[in-house]
Design a protein around this motif. Sequence first.
Motif, PDB file in Angstrom:
ATOM      1  N   THR A 149      26.331   8.520 -43.086  1.00 42.55           N
ATOM      2  CA  THR A 149      27.099   8.528 -44.348  1.00 42.55           C
ATOM      3  C   THR A 149      27.212   6.696 -44.709  1.00 42.55           C
ATOM      4  O   THR A 149      26.868   6.521 -45.779  1.00 42.55           O
ATOM      5  CB  THR A 149      29.031   8.569 -43.389  1.00 42.55           C
ATOM      6  N   VAL A 150      27.253   6.044 -43.397  1.00 42.40           N
ATOM      7  CA  VAL A 150      26.752   4.307 -43.364  1.00 42.40           C
ATOM      8  C   VAL A 150      25.339   4.386 -44.279  1.00 42.40           C
ATOM      9  O   VAL A 150      25.315   3.458 -45.482  1.00 42.40           O
ATOM     10  CB  VAL A 150      27.137   3.658 -42.691  1.00 42.40           C
ATOM     11  N   GLN A 151      24.054   4.906 -44.494  1.00 43.17           N
ATOM     12  CA  GLN A 151      23.136   4.599 -44.898  1.00 43.17           C
ATOM     13  C   GLN A 151      23.265   4.703 -46.456  1.00 43.17           C
ATOM     14  O   GLN A 151      22.520   4.606 -47.222  1.00 43.17           O
ATOM     15  CB  GLN A 151      22.080   5.476 -44.007  1.00 43.17           C
ATOM     16  N   GLY A 152      23.566   6.004 -46.638  1.00 43.26           N
ATOM     17  CA  GLY A 152      24.186   6.418 -48.039  1.00 43.26           C
ATOM     18  C   GLY A 152      25.115   5.311 -48.471  1.00 43.26           C
ATOM     19  O   GLY A 152      24.725   5.538 -50.283  1.00 43.26           O
ATOM     20  N   LEU A 153      26.085   5.220 -48.283  1.00 47.95           N
ATOM     21  CA  LEU A 153      26.669   4.125 -48.628  1.00 47.95           C
ATOM     22  C   LEU A 153      25.456   3.145 -49.349  1.00 47.95           C
ATOM     23  O   LEU A 153      25.539   2.171 -50.311  1.00 47.95           O
ATOM     24  CB  LEU A 153      27.397   3.684 -47.806  1.00 47.95           C
ATOM     25  N   GLN A 154      25.036   2.821 -47.651  1.00 45.42           N
ATOM     26  CA  GLN A 154      24.187   0.838 -48.647  1.00 45.42           C
ATOM     27  C   GLN A 154      23.160   1.738 -49.333  1.00 45.42           C
ATOM     28  O   GLN A 154      22.502   0.487 -50.424  1.00 45.42           O
ATOM     29  CB  GLN A 154      23.255   1.044 -46.450  1.00 45.42           C
ATOM     30  N   ARG A 155      22.735   2.748 -50.061  1.00 47.86           N
ATOM     31  CA  ARG A 155      21.231   3.209 -50.159  1.00 47.86           C
ATOM     32  C   ARG A 155      21.622   3.382 -52.072  1.00 47.86           C
ATOM     33  O   ARG A 155      21.316   3.809 -53.018  1.00 47.86           O
ATOM     34  CB  ARG A 155      20.703   4.230 -49.902  1.00 47.86           C
ATOM     35  N   ALA A 156      23.538   3.770 -52.012  1.00 49.01           N
ATOM     36  CA  ALA A 156      23.557   4.006 -53.097  1.00 49.01           C
ATOM     37  C   ALA A 156      23.666   3.526 -54.295  1.00 49.01           C
ATOM     38  O   ALA A 156      23.822   2.362 -54.228  1.00 49.01           O
ATOM     39  CB  ALA A 156      25.252   4.467 -53.115  1.00 49.01           C
ATOM     40  N   SER A 157      23.355   3.680 -55.347  1.00 53.39           N
ATOM     41  CA  SER A 157      23.293   3.003 -56.893  1.00 53.39           C
ATOM     42  C   SER A 157      24.814   2.675 -57.172  1.00 53.39           C
ATOM     43  O   SER A 157      24.819   1.247 -57.498  1.00 53.39           O
ATOM     44  CB  SER A 157      22.976   3.928 -57.598  1.00 53.39           C
TER      45      SER A 157
ATOM     46  N   LYS B 161      27.636   2.000 -54.965  1.00 53.93           N
ATOM     47  CA  LYS B 161      28.233   1.355 -53.926  1.00 53.93           C
ATOM     48  C   LYS B 161      29.985   1.578 -54.103  1.00 53.93           C
ATOM     49  O   LYS B 161      30.361   2.560 -53.220  1.00 53.93           O
ATOM     50  CB  LYS B 161      28.168  -0.135 -53.032  1.00 53.93           C
ATOM     51  N   ARG B 162      30.708   1.463 -54.702  1.00 52.63           N
ATOM     52  CA  ARG B 162      31.976   1.984 -54.921  1.00 52.63           C
ATOM     53  C   ARG B 162      32.516   2.443 -54.838  1.00 52.63           C
ATOM     54  O   ARG B 162      33.346   3.213 -54.685  1.00 52.63           O
ATOM     55  CB  ARG B 162      33.041   0.479 -56.096  1.00 52.63           C
ATOM     56  N   GLN B 163      31.390   3.989 -55.782  1.00 47.69           N
ATOM     57  CA  GLN B 163      31.822   5.521 -56.196  1.00 47.69           C
ATOM     58  C   GLN B 163      31.491   5.892 -54.845  1.00 47.69           C
ATOM     59  O   GLN B 163      32.068   6.630 -54.802  1.00 47.69           O
ATOM     60  CB  GLN B 163      31.247   5.484 -57.435  1.00 47.69           C
ATOM     61  N   PHE B 164      30.699   5.539 -54.432  1.00 48.05           N
ATOM     62  CA  PHE B 164      30.280   6.475 -53.069  1.00 48.05           C
ATOM     63  C   PHE B 164      31.526   6.014 -52.268  1.00 48.05           C
ATOM     64  O   PHE B 164      31.578   7.488 -50.911  1.00 48.05           O
ATOM     65  CB  PHE B 164      29.111   5.811 -52.558  1.00 48.05           C
ATOM     66  N   PHE B 165      31.904   4.605 -51.917  1.00 54.20           N
ATOM     67  CA  PHE B 165      32.541   4.048 -51.305  1.00 54.20           C
ATOM     68  C   PHE B 165      34.150   5.353 -51.995  1.00 54.20           C
ATOM     69  O   PHE B 165      34.851   6.187 -50.735  1.00 54.20           O
ATOM     70  CB  PHE B 165      33.123   2.777 -51.555  1.00 54.20           C
ATOM     71  N   GLU B 166      34.619   5.113 -52.500  1.00 55.27           N
ATOM     72  CA  GLU B 166      36.094   5.706 -53.305  1.00 55.27           C
ATOM     73  C   GLU B 166      35.551   7.286 -52.856  1.00 55.27           C
ATOM     74  O   GLU B 166      36.739   8.175 -52.552  1.00 55.27           O
ATOM     75  CB  GLU B 166      35.872   5.709 -54.416  1.00 55.27           C
ATOM     76  N   VAL B 167      34.429   8.278 -52.730  1.00 54.16           N
ATOM     77  CA  VAL B 167      34.231   9.446 -53.119  1.00 54.16           C
ATOM     78  C   VAL B 167      34.313  10.004 -51.775  1.00 54.16           C
ATOM     79  O   VAL B 167      35.098  10.980 -50.841  1.00 54.16           O
ATOM     80  CB  VAL B 167      33.549  10.238 -54.015  1.00 54.16           C
ATOM     81  N   ARG B 168      32.932   9.222 -50.685  1.00 52.33           N
ATOM     82  CA  ARG B 168      32.982  10.123 -49.556  1.00 52.33           C
ATOM     83  C   ARG B 168      33.319   9.293 -48.563  1.00 52.33           C
ATOM     84  O   ARG B 168      33.445   9.442 -46.977  1.00 52.33           O
ATOM     85  CB  ARG B 168      31.186   9.546 -49.214  1.00 52.33           C
ATOM     86  N   ILE B 169      34.084   7.949 -48.304  1.00 53.52           N
ATOM     87  CA  ILE B 169      34.864   7.846 -47.183  1.00 53.52           C
ATOM     88  C   ILE B 169      35.818   6.724 -47.875  1.00 53.52           C
ATOM     89  O   ILE B 169      37.022   6.939 -46.480  1.00 53.52           O
ATOM     90  CB  ILE B 169      34.416   6.084 -47.369  1.00 53.52           C
ATOM     91  N   ARG B 170      36.693   6.498 -48.519  1.00 52.47           N
ATOM     92  CA  ARG B 170      38.294   6.131 -48.908  1.00 52.47           C
ATOM     93  C   ARG B 170      38.605   7.535 -49.349  1.00 52.47           C
ATOM     94  O   ARG B 170      40.203   7.292 -48.167  1.00 52.47           O
ATOM     95  CB  ARG B 170      38.367   5.238 -49.735  1.00 52.47           C
ATOM     96  N   GLY B 171      38.435   8.290 -49.926  1.00 53.67           N
ATOM     97  CA  GLY B 171      38.618   9.611 -50.547  1.00 53.67           C
ATOM     98  C   GLY B 171      40.036   9.032 -50.867  1.00 53.67           C
ATOM     99  O   GLY B 171      40.651   8.096 -51.075  1.00 53.67           O
TER     100      GLY B 171
END
Length: 116
Positions: free
Chosen positions: A76-84, A86-96
């Motif tokens: 999940t952290v690697q996905g965040l680091q690679r995401a185009s 990062k805020r959108q990935f964070f909001e959807v996959r981590i923060r919820g």
Amino acid sequence: MLRFIILSALVLICQVATAETVQVKYHGIVSLDAFACEDVKESGDVSRICYDKAERYMVIRLKTAYYHYCEIDAATVQGLQRASSKRQFFEVRIRGSGGDGPFDCRTRPIPKKYRQ
């Protein structure tokens, strides 16, 4: 020999003195000694991602504040680091939604070495 011991002690003292710590919102001071940190060089709210893989613990800087996430897997952290975005990935996959995502430290244990 004595000179070597004194020099070694000074090096150790300097390393301890320069240990980076951050203030994590709703938690307190966290030492980043065991973390691998990455500064984010894109525009957006995410400006730094720090991860302690052994403890599965992430600290992230959003704008000017640091937040923490518990029991977060390396993929999940690697996905965040690679995401185009990062805020959108964070909001959807981590923060919820509502801030109570799957890695929320309010519902998952904070690693012992980082507890206050």
